[in-house]
Design an enzyme around this catalytic site. Sequence first.
Site, mmCIF file in Angstrom:
data_model
loop_
_atom_site.group_PDB
_atom_site.id
_atom_site.type_symbol
_atom_site.label_atom_id
_atom_site.label_comp_id
_atom_site.label_asym_id
_atom_site.label_seq_id
_atom_site.Cartn_x
_atom_site.Cartn_y
_atom_site.Cartn_z
ATOM 1 N N ASP A 34 -4.749 -12.744 4.138
ATOM 2 C CA ASP A 34 -5.925 -12.083 4.562
ATOM 3 C C ASP A 34 -7.335 -12.458 3.807
ATOM 4 O OD1 ASP A 34 -4.618 -10.620 2.743
ATOM 5 O OD2 ASP A 34 -5.020 -8.714 3.893
ATOM 6 N N HIS A 43 -6.248 -7.184 -0.269
ATOM 7 C CA HIS A 43 -6.440 -5.818 -0.793
ATOM 8 C C HIS A 43 -5.697 -5.417 -1.932
ATOM 9 C CE1 HIS A 43 -6.856 -6.017 3.868
ATOM 10 N NE2 HIS A 43 -7.718 -5.167 3.604
ATOM 11 N N ASP A 84 -2.663 -10.423 -2.161
ATOM 12 C CA ASP A 84 -3.128 -10.023 -0.878
ATOM 13 C C ASP A 84 -4.556 -9.877 -1.006
ATOM 14 O OD1 ASP A 84 -2.232 -8.790 1.893
ATOM 15 O OD2 ASP A 84 -3.583 -7.636 0.799
ATOM 16 N N HIS A 90 0.879 -1.254 -0.029
ATOM 17 C CA HIS A 90 -0.041 0.047 0.016
ATOM 18 C C HIS A 90 0.985 1.310 0.055
ATOM 19 C CE1 HIS A 90 -3.684 -2.219 0.490
ATOM 20 N NE2 HIS A 90 -3.203 -2.764 1.718
HETATM 21 N N1 Q9C Z 1 -10.007 -1.724 11.295
HETATM 22 C C1 Q9C Z 1 -2.658 -5.111 4.304
HETATM 23 O O1 Q9C Z 1 -3.138 -6.261 4.342
HETATM 24 N N2 Q9C Z 1 -7.913 -1.427 7.108
HETATM 25 N N3 Q9C Z 1 -2.933 -3.908 4.607
HETATM 26 C C2 Q9C Z 1 -8.182 -1.338 8.351
HETATM 27 C C3 Q9C Z 1 -10.175 -2.351 9.846
HETATM 28 C C4 Q9C Z 1 -6.486 -1.433 6.583
HETATM 29 C C5 Q9C Z 1 -4.445 -3.832 5.008
HETATM 30 C C6 Q9C Z 1 -9.568 -1.375 8.731
HETATM 31 C C7 Q9C Z 1 -6.154 -2.526 5.928
HETATM 32 C C8 Q9C Z 1 -4.936 -2.450 5.512
HETATM 33 C C9 Q9C Z 1 -0.931 -4.945 4.011
HETATM 34 ZN ZN ZN Z 2 -3.973 -7.140 2.783
#
Ligand code: Q9C
Ligand code: ZN
Length: 338
Positions: free
Chosen positions: A280, A193, A191, A155
């Site tokens: 994830d 995301h 991933d 990200h």
């Molecule tokens: N409380 C990676 O998987 N969202 N980053 C959080 C939930 C952020 C994930 C909201 C997700 C970032 C590398």
């Molecule tokens: Zn992720």
Amino acid sequence: MIEFLAKNPDHAPPVEIFNGRRGRHAEVPRRLDVIEQALLRLESSKVIYPPSFQSLPDQLLSRIHDHSYLNFLASTQETETSAYRYPSVFPYRKSEPTKQPNGELGFYSIDMYTPVNQTTYASAKLSAEAAYNAALAVLNGEKSAYAIGRPPGHHAGYDYMGGYCYLNNAAVASKTLADHGQTRVGILDVDYHHGNGTEDIFRQVLKYPWFVNISIHADPNRKFPYFSGRHLIDEGYGLGINFPLEEGVNDGRYDEVLNKSLKILSDQKVSHLVVPVGFDTHEEDPLGDFRLTTAYYKLMAKNIMALSIPTVFIQEGGYNLRTIGKNIASFISGVEDN
Ligand code: Q9C
Ligand code: ZN
């Protein structure tokens, strides 16, 4: 397989802020302790630790990230304390930089999940170093190598941190392959995301005509990072291909999209592959809403390895401490099963 494990316990933000509320931060040091335990139980694993890493060349990061962003990040080693700082104002569409500390943090950030303290920069650098070493291993003839570091990277864009990421490890590996003369590098981001940061760097920096950057992820109308990941990027210098997916994606559905992606990579005659991996996508992950099973990660890895090209895996997300160990073990068994 050879794994470069950068455990990095220093960087450990306790809190992320979502919708105005403090919540426990999901990207915790224990993730890599759990992964390490799983690796040490695998016969096929060869774990390499930071004292044996080749150090990251100074210029490498500055050829991926913006100079003022890197200077800012480096300066946090001196300006910050052990407390984590969060931005609260973000750049609006025509923004100017500022020296006000909270504003400056916001200028280089996209969210309130990615705080900074005095240890963050060194941890992010060590994580990037793992990616650099995994790329070198593949250049030296390994069929595959796995960079397992934290914080993750996909990200983090050209000039911003976000989504728990500060430096883009997948870009570090890709750039390393390209710098060593590999002219057909592809990225396949699995991933949960969208790999927005990698896509940003691909568009602004790694503008190779032969570059292919594919990401399979949750539809950004539903999930972070919201503002990217819907469209085909075809701006005259390589391809950025996005597969935004619906809630509840199961093994069969994912496998369809994975195979479509692998077909594109082989049609484009990609010679070296970088794969940001996130667990994830697992059915029990607390952040995601896909339903992949532990057994599927073996098939996923086997399908990727069936391309028969040197591959660098980079650890990104995966937040269930009770399942990431068996998920990475399943994945690695698929890499080895060729
Ligand atoms: N409380 C990676 O998987 N969202 N980053 C959080 C939930 C952020 C994930 C909201 C997700 C970032 C590398
Ligand atoms: Zn992720």
